[in-house]
Motif scaffolding. Structure first.
Motif, PDB file in Angstrom:
ATOM      1  N   ARG A   1     -15.038  -2.965   0.687  1.00 48.75           N
ATOM      2  CA  ARG A   1     -14.064  -3.952   1.145  1.00 48.75           C
ATOM      3  C   ARG A   1     -12.709  -3.308   1.448  1.00 48.75           C
ATOM      4  NH1 ARG A   1     -16.655  -6.731  -3.217  1.00 48.75           N
ATOM      5  NH2 ARG A   1     -18.033  -8.319  -2.394  1.00 48.75           N
ATOM      6  N   ALA A   2     -12.662  -1.989   1.324  1.00 45.72           N
ATOM      7  CA  ALA A   2     -11.431  -1.246   1.606  1.00 45.72           C
ATOM      8  C   ALA A   2     -11.810   0.126   2.145  1.00 45.72           C
ATOM      9  CB  ALA A   2     -10.602  -1.096   0.331  1.00 45.72           C
ATOM     10  N   SER A   3     -10.894   0.694   2.912  1.00 45.93           N
ATOM     11  CA  SER A   3     -11.095   2.064   3.376  1.00 45.93           C
ATOM     12  C   SER A   3      -9.748   2.773   3.406  1.00 45.93           C
ATOM     13  CB  SER A   3     -11.739   2.100   4.761  1.00 45.93           C
ATOM     14  OG  SER A   3     -10.837   1.630   5.742  1.00 45.93           O
ATOM     15  N   PHE A   4      -9.791   4.078   3.248  1.00 42.22           N
ATOM     16  CA  PHE A   4      -8.594   4.915   3.212  1.00 42.22           C
ATOM     17  C   PHE A   4      -8.919   6.240   3.877  1.00 42.22           C
ATOM     18  CE2 PHE A   4      -9.093   2.378  -0.595  1.00 42.22           C
ATOM     19  CZ  PHE A   4      -7.916   1.656  -0.638  1.00 42.22           C
TER      20      PHE A   4
ATOM     21  N   PHE B   1      -3.701  -1.317   7.646  1.00 47.77           N
ATOM     22  CA  PHE B   1      -2.366  -0.874   7.225  1.00 47.77           C
ATOM     23  C   PHE B   1      -2.238   0.622   7.464  1.00 47.77           C
ATOM     24  CE2 PHE B   1      -5.094  -0.435   3.548  1.00 47.77           C
ATOM     25  CZ  PHE B   1      -4.749   0.806   3.030  1.00 47.77           C
ATOM     26  N   THR B   2      -0.989   1.062   7.480  1.00 44.10           N
ATOM     27  CA  THR B   2      -0.663   2.480   7.631  1.00 44.10           C
ATOM     28  C   THR B   2       0.364   2.831   6.573  1.00 44.10           C
ATOM     29  OG1 THR B   2      -0.991   2.324  10.019  1.00 44.10           O
ATOM     30  CG2 THR B   2       0.225   4.246   9.218  1.00 44.10           C
TER      31      THR B   2
ATOM     32  N   ALA C   1      -1.322  -2.815  -6.437  1.00 42.72           N
ATOM     33  CA  ALA C   1       0.017  -3.198  -5.978  1.00 42.72           C
ATOM     34  C   ALA C   1       0.104  -3.115  -4.452  1.00 42.72           C
ATOM     35  CB  ALA C   1       1.071  -2.305  -6.624  1.00 42.72           C
ATOM     36  N   ILE C   2      -0.449  -2.049  -3.877  1.00 35.78           N
ATOM     37  CA  ILE C   2      -0.421  -1.902  -2.423  1.00 35.78           C
ATOM     38  C   ILE C   2      -1.278  -2.983  -1.768  1.00 35.78           C
ATOM     39  CG2 ILE C   2      -1.093  -0.402  -0.498  1.00 35.78           C
ATOM     40  CD1 ILE C   2      -0.203   1.977  -2.294  1.00 35.78           C
ATOM     41  N   ALA C   3      -2.457  -3.248  -2.319  1.00 36.58           N
ATOM     42  CA  ALA C   3      -3.331  -4.294  -1.768  1.00 36.58           C
ATOM     43  C   ALA C   3      -2.629  -5.652  -1.779  1.00 36.58           C
ATOM     44  CB  ALA C   3      -4.638  -4.366  -2.557  1.00 36.58           C
TER      45      ALA C   3
ATOM     46  N   VAL D   1      -0.120  -5.686   1.070  1.00 28.10           N
ATOM     47  CA  VAL D   1      -0.777  -5.741   2.371  1.00 28.10           C
ATOM     48  C   VAL D   1      -1.388  -7.126   2.611  1.00 28.10           C
ATOM     49  CG1 VAL D   1      -2.749  -4.862   3.712  1.00 28.10           C
ATOM     50  CG2 VAL D   1      -1.192  -3.260   2.557  1.00 28.10           C
ATOM     51  N   LEU D   2      -2.123  -7.623   1.642  1.00 29.74           N
ATOM     52  CA  LEU D   2      -2.818  -8.903   1.815  1.00 29.74           C
ATOM     53  C   LEU D   2      -1.917 -10.112   1.643  1.00 29.74           C
ATOM     54  CD1 LEU D   2      -6.101  -7.989  -0.074  1.00 29.74           C
ATOM     55  CD2 LEU D   2      -5.793  -8.216   2.410  1.00 29.74           C
ATOM     56  N   GLY D   3      -0.809  -9.939   0.930  1.00 28.78           N
ATOM     57  CA  GLY D   3       0.073 -11.074   0.642  1.00 28.78           C
ATOM     58  C   GLY D   3       1.083 -11.371   1.730  1.00 28.78           C
TER      59      GLY D   3
END
Length: 149
Positions: free
Chosen positions: A50-53, A71-72, A137-139, A142-144
């Protein structure tokens, strides 16, 4: 600029640049170690794809997504009177253009700890759940954030 920008001992410049470069490299590498850990999490039971980096070859940019939300992350040097940091700036992509919106900014010290932009400590490098807390925290950032068209 102001007058204080020119009140500087030029003899110290080379030493400060070398120190800043080393501090930035160490701090950036600490941050990227976490990104590599997140890549592992993205493919196992924790995030279930559900995520990639992806770390870009310049080692100053990370691109990714959470549940399809792109996101970047840009990583740049930041020198203050107290420390040499890697400044991390997180952007989300606009839906219909190439523009981006900043959603978070923080500092990574050479020890790997996370600080706010005023250098106040937020997350200590020796926290047992450091990498997890940071990616969560980053998620949330990004999602919020409301999507921009």
């Amino acid at each position: 600029m102001d007058k204080s920008d020119f009140d500087y001992n030029q003899q110290n410049f080379e030493r400060e640049i070398i120190r800043a470069s080393k501090g930035f490299s160490v701090a950036r590498d600490h941050f990227l170690q976490n990104v590599n850990h997140w890549k592992e999490l993205a493919s196992d039971d924790i995030l279930l794809d559900r995520a990639s980096f992806d770390i870009i070859n310049d080692k100053r940019t990370v691109v990714g997504n959470f549940i399809g939300r792109r996101f970047t992350i840009h990583i740049v040097p930041r020198l203050t009177l107290r420390e040499n940091y890697a400044e991390v700036i997180v952007f989300i992509d606009h839906l219909t253009s190439d523009e981006k919106t900043e959603v978070s900014r923080f500092l990574v010290s050479p020890s790997g700890s996370i600080h706010d932009v005023n250098e106040e400590p937020l997350l200590n490098w020796d926290d047992s759940y450091f990498s997890y807390r940071l990616v969560i925290a980053i998620a949330h950032r990004v999602l919020g954030r409301e999507a921009a068209a």
